[in-house]
Design an enzyme around this catalytic site. Structure first.
Site, PDB file in Angstrom:
ATOM      1  N   LYS A 153      30.521  57.505  27.331  1.00  0.00           N
ATOM      2  CA  LYS A 153      30.902  58.532  26.344  1.00  0.00           C
ATOM      3  C   LYS A 153      31.842  59.548  26.980  1.00  0.00           C
ATOM      4  CE  LYS A 153      26.743  58.154  23.559  1.00  0.00           C
ATOM      5  NZ  LYS A 153      26.974  58.090  22.134  1.00  0.00           N
TER       6      LYS A 153
ATOM      7  N   ASP B 205      13.406  52.852  25.500  1.00  0.00           N
ATOM      8  CA  ASP B 205      14.655  52.715  24.747  1.00  0.00           C
ATOM      9  C   ASP B 205      15.676  53.798  25.123  1.00  0.00           C
ATOM     10  OD1 ASP B 205      16.164  51.440  22.613  1.00  0.00           O
ATOM     11  OD2 ASP B 205      15.806  53.244  21.427  1.00  0.00           O
TER      12      ASP B 205
ATOM     13  N   LYS C  58      13.255  59.927  17.334  1.00  0.00           N
ATOM     14  CA  LYS C  58      13.824  59.435  16.074  1.00  0.00           C
ATOM     15  C   LYS C  58      13.333  60.347  14.960  1.00  0.00           C
ATOM     16  CE  LYS C  58      15.269  55.330  17.714  1.00  0.00           C
ATOM     17  NZ  LYS C  58      16.692  55.155  17.993  1.00  0.00           N
TER      18      LYS C  58
ATOM     19  N   HIS D 191      19.236  56.335  29.187  1.00  0.00           N
ATOM     20  CA  HIS D 191      20.238  57.354  28.820  1.00  0.00           C
ATOM     21  C   HIS D 191      19.880  58.752  29.347  1.00  0.00           C
ATOM     22  CE1 HIS D 191      21.499  54.058  26.451  1.00  0.00           C
ATOM     23  NE2 HIS D 191      20.817  54.329  25.350  1.00  0.00           N
TER      24      HIS D 191
ATOM     25  N   HIS E 239      25.413  52.615  27.660  1.00  0.00           N
ATOM     26  CA  HIS E 239      26.610  53.050  26.919  1.00  0.00           C
ATOM     27  C   HIS E 239      26.801  54.564  26.968  1.00  0.00           C
ATOM     28  CE1 HIS E 239      23.893  53.875  23.516  1.00  0.00           C
ATOM     29  NE2 HIS E 239      24.880  54.570  22.982  1.00  0.00           N
TER      30      HIS E 239
HETATM   31  C1  BG6 Z   1      20.497  52.796  22.001  1.00  0.00           C
HETATM   32  C2  BG6 Z   1      19.086  52.747  21.501  1.00  0.00           C
HETATM   33  O1  BG6 Z   1      20.546  52.464  23.363  1.00  0.00           O
HETATM   34  O2  BG6 Z   1      21.017  54.112  21.829  1.00  0.00           O
HETATM   35  C3  BG6 Z   1      19.012  53.180  20.042  1.00  0.00           C
HETATM   36  O3  BG6 Z   1      18.591  51.414  21.608  1.00  0.00           O
HETATM   37  C4  BG6 Z   1      19.670  54.527  19.862  1.00  0.00           C
HETATM   38  O4  BG6 Z   1      17.656  53.250  19.611  1.00  0.00           O
HETATM   39  C5  BG6 Z   1      21.063  54.533  20.471  1.00  0.00           C
HETATM   40  O5  BG6 Z   1      19.749  54.793  18.469  1.00  0.00           O
HETATM   41  C6  BG6 Z   1      21.643  55.934  20.455  1.00  0.00           C
HETATM   42  O6  BG6 Z   1      22.978  55.884  20.875  1.00  0.00           O
HETATM   43  P1  BG6 Z   1      24.056  56.894  20.309  1.00  0.00           P
HETATM   44  O7  BG6 Z   1      25.301  56.514  21.015  1.00  0.00           O
HETATM   45  O8  BG6 Z   1      24.116  56.663  18.828  1.00  0.00           O
HETATM   46  O9  BG6 Z   1      23.560  58.274  20.649  1.00  0.00           O
END
Ligand code: BG6
Length: 484
Positions: A179, A232, A337, A237, A175
């Site tokens: 963005k 994760d 986190k 990402h 995802h």
């Molecule tokens: C997700 C993770 O892919 O991305 C989560 O599984 C994380 O742990 C999240 O909190 C963060 O996404 P964003 O868009 O809130 O930065």
């Protein structure tokens, strides 16, 4: 480009992702009139339910995730009219007959199967779709993370899904690629001549990429504890952001042109050995602390936690890219986190001027900060003359706030990615070889941690991470931006 009529099938249609993200994103696009009038959304779950019962669940669990200002009674009604429900058990081929009944059998109609389920169900879903005669050349399949937990399982997913769908029909979601700010990074790099000549080892000293979250893992312990920050966030990402920062200019914006260049970056990442791993990777876990003044428990004391867990909630890595453009330029990646702030940013630090004509002046190298979250913008540090007598230099900031600049409404990442799936645009989705290359690079880190049997280093919740991470970058005479 207008979207043609479609049936969108959501496996995991009553799950958290569908309720919190997918249905609200589809509602938003319906409101923007992007969905054709006849388009339908078929949500699947294991339980028997009537359509009315399902709509009630959507009202209760999904509607609250639509911003109040965007709720419009007539649009909501129109959106709900698109929703169907069918009870299907991914592992029971016979139950797919319910899906078949729910689908329109218009020849050539785009059918999108969105698998918002654990990956352990991908193989049986694809097999049962195929056996039920539901897959056509116009079908697409969308895969949600986690796309594997190591190289072997990622290959397995690719092979299993690949048995029933061509690569051009497979949309692997990250995802972050949806963005706005990440898209903007492409515009910044390849829509301007300004940066490209400087975007190389001759002028850039180092790059920092950070995704920090104030959130802990409360409520998601079961999932998170089997995953950890590396799987994760970093494998997907952070590496995707690194690719966009480091890739060569693609020949076009087409899916394969962009993905070919990203793949080359992943393949050029210097492999870690057990010796280099110890110096270049930090694994942390949060202890109790204060976030925004509120006391929060440590990771091992979260609800349902395993009190001996060794899962990392923080990871920092010094990566290097073995190419002519980037040799010797460190890329520091970190994510965690329960950190001091929630932000995502890329910091590109340039080298000092080769020869200074201003004696006795502090030299602050130029620095470009690309802020992805929460406030999307660009900051650039330049040296300027301080007004008044004499020649005194001091750093000044050029600021560009994208929300100020463009008042147009923003699209959530899932809105953009869903539209791209419906239009059949693959640029923002990972190709199978990219996915495997990313796992190939992180796997030695995972293996090393498994063999080590050591606890992650602790950091207090509400801080910028473990001292070892400051030491990692400090060994190169540098600091993380927030600590500078
Ligand atoms: C997700 C993770 O892919 O991305 C989560 O599984 C994380 O742990 C999240 O909190 C963060 O996404 P964003 O868009 O809130 O930065």
């Amino acid at each position: 480009m207008a979207i043609s009529d479609f049936d969108l099938v959501l496996f995991g249609g009553t799950g958290d992702l569908s309720m919190r993200k997918l249905l609200p994103a589809l509602y938003a696009r319906d409101r923007a009139r992007d969905l054709p009038p006849e388009a339908r959304i078929v949500c699947l779950g294991r339980d028997e339910k009537t359509r009315e019962e399902f709509i009630q669940i959507v009202e209760k669990d999904s509607k609250p995730h639509v911003p109040a200002a965007n709720l419009d009674k007539a649009v909501w009604e129109r959106f709900c009219n698109r929703l169907q429900y069918a009870s299907v058990n991914a592992k029971d081929g016979a139950s797919f007959v319910h899906l078949k009944e729910a689908l329109r059998d218009t020849e050539g109609l785009a059918r999108v199967f969105y698998l918002a389920t654990p990956p352990s169900l991908f193989a049986s879903i694809c097999e049962n779709l195929s056996k039920g005669g539901l897959v056509t050349p116009a079908s697409r399949v969308v895969l949600e993370k986690p796309l594997g937990r190591d190289l072997a399982s990622a290959r397995d997913i690719n092979a299993q899904v690949g048995r029933y769908f061509q690569e051009s029909q497979i949309f692997r979601i990250d995802h972050y690629l949806g963005k706005e700010a990440v898209q903007n990074l492409l515009a910044l790099r390849f829509g301007n001549v300004l940066f490209e000549p400087l975007w190389r080892r001759e002028w850039i000293s180092d790059v920092q990429i950070t995704i920090a979250e104030e959130l802990g893992v409360g409520g998601r312990f079961d999932y998170y504890d089997t995953s950890g920050a590396l799987r994760d966030m970093l494998q997907n990402h952070l590496l995707q952001l690194l690719c966009i920062v480091a890739m060569e200019p693609p020949v076009s914006n087409s899916a394969d042109a962009v993905r070919d260049e990203k793949l080359k970056v992943l393949r050029s990442l210097k492999r870690f050995t057990p010796t280099t791993l110890a110096m270049n990777v930090v694994r942390g876990q949060y202890r109790a602390g204060h976030v925004n003044g509120v006391a929060v428990p440590g990771y091992r004391k979260e609800a349902d936690a395993n009190p001996d867990s060794r899962t990392e909630t923080y990871v920092a890595v010094k990566a290097e890219i073995d190419t002519w453009r980037w040799a010797g330029v460190p890329f520091y990646l970190r994510t965690g986190k329960r950190m001091a702030d929630s932000l995502a940013e890329i910091v590109v630090r340039f080298k000092s001027v080769p020869h200074s004509i201003f004696a006795h002046q502090n030299d602050t190298p130029n620095c470009l900060v690309i802020r992805l979250q929460p406030d999307e913008g660009l900051h650039m540090n330049l040296m300027a003359k301080q007004p008044g007598d004499g020649m005194r230099l001091r750093p000044v900031e050029l600021e560009l706030d994208f929300r100020e600049k463009f008042k147009t409404p923003r699209m959530d990442a899932y809105e953009r990615l869903l539209l791209d799936v419906l239009r059949g645009h693959l640029t923002l989705f990972m190709r199978s070889d990219e996915l495997e290359a990313a796992w190939e690079w992180v796997e030695p880190i995972l293996n090393h941690w498994d063999q080590q049997e050591a606890d992650p280093v602790p950091y207090n919740a509400g801080t910028w991470g473990p001292a070892a991470a400051s030491a990692l970058i400090g060994r190169d005479g540098l600091q993380w931006r927030e600590e500078a």
